[in-house]
Design a protein around this motif. Structure first.
Motif, short mmCIF file in Angstrom:
data_model
loop_
_atom_site.label_atom_id
_atom_site.label_comp_id
_atom_site.label_asym_id
_atom_site.label_seq_id
_atom_site.Cartn_x
_atom_site.Cartn_y
_atom_site.Cartn_z
N SER A 99 6.54 13.45 12.12
CA SER A 99 5.16 13.44 12.62
C SER A 99 4.17 13.17 11.49
O SER A 99 3.23 12.39 11.65
CB SER A 99 4.81 14.77 13.28
N GLU A 100 4.39 13.81 10.36
CA GLU A 100 3.50 13.65 9.21
C GLU A 100 3.50 12.19 8.73
O GLU A 100 2.45 11.60 8.49
CB GLU A 100 3.97 14.59 8.10
N ALA A 101 4.69 11.61 8.63
CA ALA A 101 4.80 10.21 8.20
C ALA A 101 4.20 9.27 9.25
O ALA A 101 3.45 8.35 8.91
CB ALA A 101 6.26 9.85 7.94
N ALA A 102 4.52 9.50 10.52
CA ALA A 102 4.01 8.64 11.60
C ALA A 102 2.48 8.69 11.64
O ALA A 102 1.82 7.65 11.80
CB ALA A 102 4.59 9.06 12.94
N ASN A 103 1.91 9.86 11.49
CA ASN A 103 0.45 9.97 11.50
C ASN A 103 -0.19 9.22 10.35
O ASN A 103 -1.27 8.62 10.51
CB ASN A 103 0.02 11.45 11.50
N ALA A 104 0.45 9.21 9.18
CA ALA A 104 -0.08 8.44 8.05
C ALA A 104 -0.04 6.94 8.34
O ALA A 104 -1.00 6.21 8.05
CB ALA A 104 0.71 8.76 6.78
N VAL A 105 1.04 6.47 8.95
CA VAL A 105 1.17 5.06 9.30
C VAL A 105 0.13 4.69 10.36
O VAL A 105 -0.51 3.64 10.28
CB VAL A 105 2.60 4.74 9.78
N ILE A 106 -0.05 5.56 11.34
CA ILE A 106 -1.03 5.31 12.41
C ILE A 106 -2.44 5.22 11.83
O ILE A 106 -3.21 4.31 12.15
CB ILE A 106 -0.93 6.41 13.50
N ARG A 107 -2.77 6.15 10.95
CA ARG A 107 -4.10 6.13 10.32
C ARG A 107 -4.31 4.81 9.57
O ARG A 107 -5.34 4.17 9.70
CB ARG A 107 -4.27 7.32 9.36
N PRO A 146 0.82 -1.21 0.00
CA PRO A 146 0.00 0.00 0.00
C PRO A 146 0.86 1.27 0.00
O PRO A 146 1.87 1.35 0.69
CB PRO A 146 -0.80 -0.11 1.30
N GLU A 147 0.47 2.24 -0.79
CA GLU A 147 1.13 3.54 -0.78
C GLU A 147 0.27 4.52 -0.01
O GLU A 147 -0.95 4.50 -0.11
CB GLU A 147 1.36 4.03 -2.22
N LEU A 148 0.93 5.36 0.77
CA LEU A 148 0.24 6.38 1.57
C LEU A 148 0.71 7.75 1.09
O LEU A 148 1.83 7.89 0.61
CB LEU A 148 0.56 6.19 3.05
N GLU A 149 -0.14 8.74 1.26
CA GLU A 149 0.23 10.07 0.82
C GLU A 149 -0.22 11.10 1.84
O GLU A 149 -1.29 10.98 2.44
CB GLU A 149 -0.43 10.35 -0.54
N ALA A 158 -2.82 1.95 10.11
CA ALA A 158 -2.87 0.85 11.07
C ALA A 158 -4.25 0.74 11.72
O ALA A 158 -4.78 -0.36 11.87
CB ALA A 158 -1.80 1.03 12.14
N PHE A 159 -4.82 1.86 12.11
CA PHE A 159 -6.12 1.83 12.79
C PHE A 159 -7.29 1.67 11.80
O PHE A 159 -8.24 0.94 12.08
CB PHE A 159 -6.32 3.07 13.64
N GLU A 160 -7.23 2.33 10.66
CA GLU A 160 -8.36 2.29 9.73
C GLU A 160 -8.33 1.07 8.80
O GLU A 160 -9.36 0.46 8.57
CB GLU A 160 -8.42 3.57 8.91
N GLU A 161 -7.18 0.75 8.25
CA GLU A 161 -7.11 -0.33 7.28
C GLU A 161 -6.81 -1.69 7.91
O GLU A 161 -7.42 -2.69 7.55
CB GLU A 161 -6.06 -0.02 6.20
N LEU A 162 -5.86 -1.73 8.83
CA LEU A 162 -5.52 -2.99 9.49
C LEU A 162 -6.41 -3.27 10.70
O LEU A 162 -6.40 -4.36 11.24
CB LEU A 162 -4.05 -2.98 9.94
N ILE A 222 -1.53 -8.97 13.46
CA ILE A 222 -2.87 -8.59 13.03
C ILE A 222 -3.94 -9.30 13.84
O ILE A 222 -4.93 -8.70 14.24
CB ILE A 222 -3.04 -8.81 11.51
N GLY A 223 -3.74 -10.58 14.13
CA GLY A 223 -4.72 -11.33 14.91
C GLY A 223 -4.87 -10.80 16.33
O GLY A 223 -5.97 -10.84 16.90
N GLN A 224 -3.79 -10.30 16.89
CA GLN A 224 -3.82 -9.70 18.23
C GLN A 224 -4.11 -8.20 18.19
O GLN A 224 -4.17 -7.55 19.23
CB GLN A 224 -2.50 -9.95 18.95
N LYS A 225 -4.22 -7.66 16.96
CA LYS A 225 -4.58 -6.25 16.73
C LYS A 225 -3.59 -5.27 17.35
O LYS A 225 -3.96 -4.27 17.95
CB LYS A 225 -6.01 -5.96 17.21
N LYS A 226 -2.28 -5.58 17.17
CA LYS A 226 -1.26 -4.69 17.72
C LYS A 226 0.00 -4.68 16.88
O LYS A 226 0.24 -5.60 16.08
CB LYS A 226 -0.93 -5.07 19.15
N ALA A 227 0.77 -3.63 17.06
CA ALA A 227 2.07 -3.49 16.39
C ALA A 227 2.85 -2.42 17.14
O ALA A 227 2.33 -1.77 18.06
CB ALA A 227 1.89 -3.07 14.94
N GLU A 228 4.12 -2.25 16.75
CA GLU A 228 4.94 -1.16 17.27
C GLU A 228 5.33 -0.28 16.09
O GLU A 228 5.62 -0.78 15.01
CB GLU A 228 6.20 -1.69 17.95
#
Length: 192
Positions: free
Chosen positions: A110-118, A4-7, A120-124, A88-94
């Motif tokens: 911060s900008e990159a981390a927020n994209a990864v967080i989004r 997946p690509e994020l922007e 992780a929570f929305e897609e994964l 993914i089964g345990q619904k967690k990551a670092e």
């Protein structure tokens, strides 16, 4: 399996490939970058190539995801951000990240981390994202706190680097906490 690509406003987060070996080496060979990273600085480009292959293997096995951080305006590879210890089964990551020192204190991490967080929570659909940082790494845990992570405690002797076992802070962000910040009204922030 398509990576997946994020922007974001200034960045593209893309799969790291063999074509990124030199750029990744140029980041990870710097002692300033690896000082609190948990591994020694790269001495050879083959080390960068080996880690990039490990990124692909981690993604294919669904154990990790690591994006290259690319500046939109120049196409320059400046670092990475991603999810380690993905369960993914345990619904967690670092979460983890690093960028070239030329781009420190610019809001890019911060900008990159927020994209990864989004993602992780929305897609994964993860429930928890953790983070581990050296006690001395004020910039890293300052960034984590700024984007909503909460300090849970200290992991004693958790990361072995440069012949020493180092204590680290452990942080976390839960999906419900993140969702509260996403749903909150946006205040005028001149740094954005």
């Amino acid at each position: 399996m398509t990576f997946p690509e994020l922007e974001t406003r200034r960045l593209k987060l893309m799969e790291i490939t063999e074509g990124d070996v030199e750029a990744y080496f140029n980041v990870m060979s710097l002692d300033r970058v690896t000082k609190y990273y948990g591994m020694e600085s790269f001495k050879k480009k083959e080390q960068a190539a080996e880690i990039i292959r490990a990124f692909r293997t981690g993604y294919e096995s669904k154990r990790s995801m690591r994006w290259g951080i690319i500046l939109k305006d120049t196409g320059t590879f400046i670092g990475t951000a991603g999810l380690n210890n993905l369960q993914i089964g345990q619904k967690k990551a670092e979460i983890g990240f690093e960028i070239h020192p030329d781009y420190w204190r610019s809001g890019i991490t911060s900008e990159a981390a927020n994209a990864v967080i989004r993602y992780a929570f929305e897609e994964l659909e993860l429930f928890r994202i953790g983070a581990v940082t050296f006690l001395e790494n004020h910039s890293s845990y300052g960034l984590l706190e700024k984007i909503g992570f909460k300090k849970e405690g200290i992991l004693r002797g958790y990361i072995f680097q440069n012949g020493v076992s180092n204590d680290t802070y452990v942080y976390s962000l839960l999906r419900a906490e993140w969702q509260e910040t996403v749903d909150a009204p946006v205040l005028n922030d001149s740094r954005i």
